[in-house]
Motif scaffolding. Sequence first.
Motif, PDB file in Angstrom:
ATOM      1  N   UNK A 114      -6.363  10.205 -13.148  1.00 49.68           N
ATOM      2  CA  UNK A 114      -6.366   9.190 -12.097  1.00 49.68           C
ATOM      3  C   UNK A 114      -6.265   7.795 -12.694  1.00 49.68           C
ATOM      4  N   UNK A 115      -6.902   7.564 -13.860  1.00 54.61           N
ATOM      5  CA  UNK A 115      -6.828   6.242 -14.489  1.00 54.61           C
ATOM      6  C   UNK A 115      -5.389   5.893 -14.836  1.00 54.61           C
ATOM      7  N   UNK A 116      -4.635   6.901 -15.344  1.00 54.52           N
ATOM      8  CA  UNK A 116      -3.242   6.654 -15.670  1.00 54.52           C
ATOM      9  C   UNK A 116      -2.445   6.322 -14.417  1.00 54.52           C
ATOM     10  N   UNK A 117      -2.727   7.044 -13.341  1.00 54.65           N
ATOM     11  CA  UNK A 117      -2.033   6.800 -12.074  1.00 54.65           C
ATOM     12  C   UNK A 117      -2.332   5.408 -11.540  1.00 54.65           C
ATOM     13  N   UNK A 118      -3.606   5.025 -11.560  1.00 56.55           N
ATOM     14  CA  UNK A 118      -4.000   3.725 -11.036  1.00 56.55           C
ATOM     15  C   UNK A 118      -3.345   2.584 -11.792  1.00 56.55           C
ATOM     16  N   UNK A 119      -3.117   2.790 -13.088  1.00 60.14           N
ATOM     17  CA  UNK A 119      -2.523   1.714 -13.894  1.00 60.14           C
ATOM     18  C   UNK A 119      -1.140   1.365 -13.404  1.00 60.14           C
ATOM     19  N   UNK A 120      -0.390   2.372 -12.969  1.00 53.94           N
ATOM     20  CA  UNK A 120       0.970   2.087 -12.491  1.00 53.94           C
ATOM     21  C   UNK A 120       0.980   1.637 -11.046  1.00 53.94           C
ATOM     22  N   UNK A 121      -0.115   1.906 -10.326  1.00 55.44           N
ATOM     23  CA  UNK A 121      -0.108   1.602  -8.896  1.00 55.44           C
ATOM     24  C   UNK A 121      -0.586   0.224  -8.544  1.00 55.44           C
ATOM     25  N   UNK A 122      -1.494  -0.348  -9.352  1.00 59.08           N
ATOM     26  CA  UNK A 122      -2.147  -1.579  -8.952  1.00 59.08           C
ATOM     27  C   UNK A 122      -1.356  -2.796  -9.400  1.00 59.08           C
ATOM     28  N   UNK A 123      -0.158  -2.969  -8.918  1.00 61.41           N
ATOM     29  CA  UNK A 123       0.670  -4.124  -9.252  1.00 61.41           C
ATOM     30  C   UNK A 123       0.736  -5.025  -8.031  1.00 61.41           C
ATOM     31  N   UNK A 124       0.403  -6.323  -8.164  1.00 62.54           N
ATOM     32  CA  UNK A 124       0.392  -7.240  -7.029  1.00 62.54           C
ATOM     33  C   UNK A 124       1.620  -8.112  -7.039  1.00 62.54           C
ATOM     34  N   UNK A 164       0.813  -1.205   0.000  1.00 67.95           N
ATOM     35  CA  UNK A 164       0.000   0.000   0.000  1.00 67.95           C
ATOM     36  C   UNK A 164       0.851   1.263   0.000  1.00 67.95           C
ATOM     37  N   UNK A 165       1.912   1.263   0.799  1.00 62.55           N
ATOM     38  CA  UNK A 165       2.831   2.411   0.816  1.00 62.55           C
ATOM     39  C   UNK A 165       3.515   2.568  -0.536  1.00 62.55           C
ATOM     40  N   UNK A 166       3.820   1.444  -1.191  1.00 61.37           N
ATOM     41  CA  UNK A 166       4.493   1.513  -2.502  1.00 61.37           C
ATOM     42  C   UNK A 166       3.612   2.179  -3.542  1.00 61.37           C
ATOM     43  N   UNK A 167       2.291   1.971  -3.466  1.00 66.63           N
ATOM     44  CA  UNK A 167       1.379   2.621  -4.407  1.00 66.63           C
ATOM     45  C   UNK A 167       1.434   4.133  -4.243  1.00 66.63           C
ATOM     46  N   UNK A 168       1.464   4.572  -2.984  1.00 59.54           N
ATOM     47  CA  UNK A 168       1.544   6.003  -2.700  1.00 59.54           C
ATOM     48  C   UNK A 168       2.860   6.567  -3.226  1.00 59.54           C
ATOM     49  N   UNK A 169       3.950   5.853  -2.970  1.00 62.59           N
ATOM     50  CA  UNK A 169       5.266   6.313  -3.424  1.00 62.59           C
ATOM     51  C   UNK A 169       5.312   6.379  -4.950  1.00 62.59           C
TER      52      UNK A 169
END
Length: 309
Positions: free
Chosen positions: A299-309, A162-167
């Motif tokens: 926001x869609x562009x941001x979410x694409x890079x953030x949602x990596x599992x 979760x912290x990595x998504x913010x970073x």
Amino acid sequence: MFRTYLALVALGVIWGSNFIFMKWATDLISPTQTVFLRVFFGFVPLLLVAIKAKVITRQQLKHLPHFAIMSVLATTFYYYGFVAGTARLPTSIAGLLSGSIPIFTFICAFLFLRQDRPTWQMGAGVLLGFIGIAVSARPWEGVAGAELAGILWMLAGTFSLGVSFVYAQRFLSPLKIPPLALATWQTGFATLTLLVLTPFDGISAIANDQRALLGAILGLGILGTGGAFFIYYFVIEKLGPVRAAGATYIAPVVAVLIGAIVGEDITGTVILALCMILGGVVLIQTGKRNPPLAAHSKQQTTDASAQIK
């Protein structure tokens, strides 16, 4: 479109099956050694594809500190938390706890980015998710309940992610670096870190069990890390980040089903906890205030890079 949704289901199955592979590996080798095998065999195919696609550039070298930090938050510590947790828990419990990733992502985004003012529905989702986590631990059963250390390691892993998504949103998204390049740098740094930190004494023990060896190399590494990146970016391109996140809902269900297949005791309490955690995620995802149209595209562009599992 059918192929895209098939890829989405495949991604959820890959993520959900990772827990049984972790369990098999940690029966023979240490969690750190398991993480090393996963990261190394995930990094190799990513590097080959990145070189072929020519997405690694010299200009990216100035961003090495960011790549190093992301390698810790979203790979090394995140994976270790999940492996250490799975080693101490039934795979079904570990898998259902992984469903709490969107809950911790929301909490971290609210605390550090202040981008989403929570609605009552989102607050209810967080509360329901944490009740599900508590139910999965079964504290009323005492020593017969889930091991607390395993629960805490799983939660540490989800919080780190979760912290990595913010970073990533704050420091990496503005750089417009191709996702494949980011994934390659991230896993590359993690591989180097683990080469230094991993005690390799006894790692050859995994070769005595072909099932565990293939699970670590193929299941966790090539498919669970390298392949999962490829499929996830394909699904994001076709469906967008919001619908691509649907794989998050599939993985815990798959993990619980696999746990039942291998003989774990899947009680009504486990099913209840799974429903609570996933229900909390649904409440959070559907409870967000609609952003302005201009901000929605960003926001869609941001979410694409953030949602990596």
